[in-house]
Design a protein around this motif. Structure first.
Motif, short mmCIF file in Angstrom:
data_model
loop_
_atom_site.label_atom_id
_atom_site.label_comp_id
_atom_site.label_asym_id
_atom_site.label_seq_id
_atom_site.Cartn_x
_atom_site.Cartn_y
_atom_site.Cartn_z
N TYR A 36 0.66 -1.11 0.66
CA TYR A 36 0.13 -0.42 -0.05
C TYR A 36 0.75 0.97 -0.22
O TYR A 36 1.97 1.41 0.86
CB TYR A 36 -0.77 -0.55 1.35
N ILE A 37 0.68 2.07 -1.36
CA ILE A 37 1.28 3.44 -1.28
C ILE A 37 0.46 4.65 -1.47
O ILE A 37 0.79 5.73 -1.02
CB ILE A 37 2.56 3.04 -2.27
N GLU A 38 -0.75 4.45 -1.24
CA GLU A 38 -1.24 5.11 -2.20
C GLU A 38 -1.57 6.31 -0.86
O GLU A 38 -0.83 7.71 -0.92
CB GLU A 38 -2.73 5.28 -1.43
N ASN A 39 -1.33 6.11 1.26
CA ASN A 39 -0.95 6.73 1.48
C ASN A 39 -1.61 8.55 1.63
O ASN A 39 -1.30 9.61 1.80
CB ASN A 39 0.57 7.60 1.76
N ASN A 40 -2.82 7.59 1.92
CA ASN A 40 -3.95 8.98 1.16
C ASN A 40 -5.05 8.92 2.50
O ASN A 40 -5.95 9.54 2.02
CB ASN A 40 -4.30 9.34 -0.29
N GLN A 41 -5.56 8.02 3.32
CA GLN A 41 -6.38 8.10 4.53
C GLN A 41 -5.76 9.41 5.94
O GLN A 41 -4.55 9.17 6.30
CB GLN A 41 -6.70 6.71 4.48
N GLU A 42 -7.33 9.27 6.78
CA GLU A 42 -7.14 9.61 7.21
C GLU A 42 -6.97 9.08 8.71
O GLU A 42 -7.23 7.13 8.36
CB GLU A 42 -8.78 10.42 8.10
N CYS A 43 -5.75 8.89 9.47
CA CYS A 43 -5.71 7.59 10.71
C CYS A 43 -6.78 7.80 11.64
O CYS A 43 -6.74 9.07 12.70
CB CYS A 43 -4.43 8.57 11.34
N LYS A 44 -7.48 6.83 11.90
CA LYS A 44 -8.46 7.06 13.16
C LYS A 44 -8.02 7.15 14.19
O LYS A 44 -7.75 5.54 14.55
CB LYS A 44 -9.52 6.22 12.59
N ALA A 45 -8.37 6.97 15.57
CA ALA A 45 -8.74 6.95 16.29
C ALA A 45 -8.92 5.14 16.93
O ALA A 45 -9.72 4.47 16.20
CB ALA A 45 -9.97 7.62 17.89
N GLY A 46 -8.11 5.01 17.80
CA GLY A 46 -8.18 2.94 17.59
C GLY A 46 -7.75 2.04 16.45
O GLY A 46 -7.17 1.37 16.98
N ASP A 47 -7.43 2.74 15.95
CA ASP A 47 -6.57 1.71 14.76
C ASP A 47 -4.86 1.82 15.17
O ASP A 47 -4.17 2.54 15.97
CB ASP A 47 -7.01 2.70 13.02
N LEU A 48 -4.39 1.49 14.19
CA LEU A 48 -2.81 1.06 14.29
C LEU A 48 -2.16 0.99 12.72
O LEU A 48 -3.19 1.52 12.05
CB LEU A 48 -2.44 -0.40 14.25
N ILE A 49 -1.24 2.01 13.56
CA ILE A 49 -0.25 2.18 11.78
C ILE A 49 0.74 1.98 11.61
O ILE A 49 1.84 1.97 12.15
CB ILE A 49 0.02 4.01 11.95
N LEU A 50 0.70 1.28 10.66
CA LEU A 50 2.14 0.04 10.00
C LEU A 50 2.22 0.82 8.65
O LEU A 50 2.32 1.89 7.91
CB LEU A 50 1.60 -0.53 9.28
N ILE A 51 3.70 1.15 9.54
CA ILE A 51 4.95 2.58 8.50
C ILE A 51 5.99 1.67 8.33
O ILE A 51 6.85 0.44 9.55
CB ILE A 51 5.31 3.51 9.29
N ASP A 52 6.35 1.42 7.20
CA ASP A 52 7.75 1.19 6.79
C ASP A 52 8.16 1.85 5.62
O ASP A 52 7.81 1.84 4.42
CB ASP A 52 6.89 -0.45 5.45
N ALA A 53 9.46 2.07 5.92
CA ALA A 53 9.99 3.76 5.68
C ALA A 53 11.34 4.13 6.07
O ALA A 53 11.56 4.10 7.22
CB ALA A 53 8.87 5.00 6.14
N GLY A 54 12.06 4.10 5.43
CA GLY A 54 13.42 3.75 5.90
C GLY A 54 14.32 5.18 4.17
O GLY A 54 13.32 5.20 3.72
N ALA A 55 14.98 5.59 5.35
CA ALA A 55 15.99 6.37 5.08
C ALA A 55 17.10 6.20 3.73
O ALA A 55 17.68 5.08 4.15
CB ALA A 55 16.84 7.68 5.27
#
Length: 430
Positions: free
Chosen positions: A247-266
């Motif tokens: 998933y790379i759209e990254n365009n949705q709201e982060c809602k209370a109670g949810d988790l966020i999976l972050i896969d990102a590196g410099a």
């Protein structure tokens, strides 16, 4: 380039290692990448061909490296061909490498302008028997665009059809997979920059922020620390988006109670880092979320210990599958019948953990390395198990970059990046 200069002894050593494995009376040629067009006069940002960079440190378009260790003349043993710079180019594009600066970067004394290439190439082709062709044979390669390397290969084969052909790739696969201490320092810098970005997010995330807000915060921190940006397209996946692996759209709201999976590196100096963390939007995991989170973390920690010299990548993944099967049984996601009746080609755990656990990382995020050969010291692998549960609305993946050690457990280049659930909650609620 934003990064600090790299000691040229790295590139001198890399060339020595490569040429020591070349056939007698042979040359090897490496071309830079093209600057790829988008449309009108727009182009994509330039990124150097990794093999050319690995062997020379040259980070500039329209560059060619030739290695000819058996050359009759010393001036032909190592040669760089560069786009000739001038005042006009300096004004419009910025300063390019001079011959003097190219030596400082690469350690190569014999630097020519591209206008002299065909003349010099003809001379050395009369003195050699074999030409090493540099093809991309990575196991995940899917190249649809003709590269500068491809065009060069067509050209010289048509002009010099009597020469034998050899492959650079098997040599580079083995060399690049084992990191020099200088490379490990660069990769540690990339991981340190990634840490700064992740810690920034822990103070930023709250219900109502958008996934792209998090992406922007990461990019800000990365560039502020001399990175070009992301080493790969970032995944910022909240809620059920985490169950879409790429998933790379990254365009949705982060809602209370949810988790966020972050896969990102410099990235730093063309080297990659690759991080995955999963954090609660509201700053606190639910009991079930934490239960699954800790199961993934245990699999990751146990899998990391298996990355030792002599291990075979395929066997390692079988063992990780056993760890994950046990975890899923404990979580109630699988039962004994699921395991007893599983398809050996697609084990039961694959319903919740579909991807591999580890891949080489270095100049490429999925770096070179021959997976059928045993692991060796100073190889760097990701470790990234995950559990994805669409029916429960979340997915969890945790990932670090680790260095195989000659003796003892692997060294985690991301050991300072928070990963324990309690620590993440504490930092988010500080």
């Amino acid at each position: 380039m934003k990064y600090h200069p790299i000691d040229k002894k790295l590139f001198i050593k890399n060339r020595k290692n490569f040429t020591s494995q070349m056939k007698p009376s042979s040359i090897a040629v490496f071309n830079s990448n093209d600057i790829y067009p988008i449309g009108a006069d727009s182009t994509m940002p330039f990124q150097q061909a990794r093999d050319l960079f690995y062997l020379s440190g040259v980070d500039q378009e329209e560059s060619i490296l030739i290695l000819f260790p058996d050359a009759p003349h010393d001036k032909h043993k190592e040669m760089l061909f560069l786009k000739e710079t001038n005042e006009h180019i300096a004004v419009w594009e910025g300063e390019k490498l001079t011959k003097e600066r190219a030596f400082e970067v690469s350690g190569i004394k014999n630097v020519f302008w591209l206008k002299d290439f065909e003349k010099v190439f003809f001379e050395i082709m009369t003195q050699c028997d074999t030409v090493y062709v540099n093809t991309n044979e990575h196991y995940r390669a899917n190249v649809e665009t003709e590269t500068r390397e491809d065009r060069f290969t067509k050209w010289w084969k048509s002009k010099y059809p009597a020469h034998a052909v050899a492959k650079s790739n098997p040599i580079l696969q083995r060399l690049r997979s084992i990191k020099d201490p200088i490379e490990l320092e660069i990769m540690q810098t990339a991981c340190n920059i990634t840490e700064k970005g992740f810690r920034r997010l822990l103070n930023f995330v709250k219900p109502g922020v958008m996934e792209y807000n998090l992406e922007a915060e990461l990019l800000h921190e990365f560039i502020n620390n001399r990175s070009r940006g992301f080493a790969y397209t970032p995944i910022i996946a909240s809620g059920n988006n985490a169950n879409v692996l790429h998933y790379i759209e990254n365009n949705q709201e982060c809602k209370a109670g949810d988790l966020i999976l972050i896969d990102a590196g410099a990235e730093y100096a063309n080297y990659s880092s690759d991080l995955s963390r999963t954090i609660p939007v509201s700053g606190t995991f639910t009991k079930r979320q934490k239960e699954v989170y800790n199961a993934v973390l245990k699999v990751k920690n146990d899998a990391t210990k298996m990355l030792v010299p002599g291990a075979i990548w395929a066997d390692y993944h079988v063992e990780v599958g056993k760890l994950m099967t046990s975890a899923l049984l404990d979580l109630g996601l699988l039962d004994k019948a699921d395991v007893q009746n599983e398809d050996p080609d697609w084990p039961a755990y694959k319903k919740y953990f579909m991807h591999g656990t580890s891949h080489h990382i270095g100049l490429d995020t999925h770096d070179y390395g021959i997976l059928t050969e045993p692991m060796q010291p100073n190889m760097v692998f990701t470790v990234e198990p995950g559990i994805y549960i669409p029916d429960e609305g979340f997915g969890i993946r945790l990932e670090d970059d680790v260095v195989v050690q000659a003796n003892g457990e692997p060294v985690n280049l991301m050991g300072n990046i928070p990963i324990e659930a309690d620590e993440i909650e504490e930092l988010m609620n500080f």
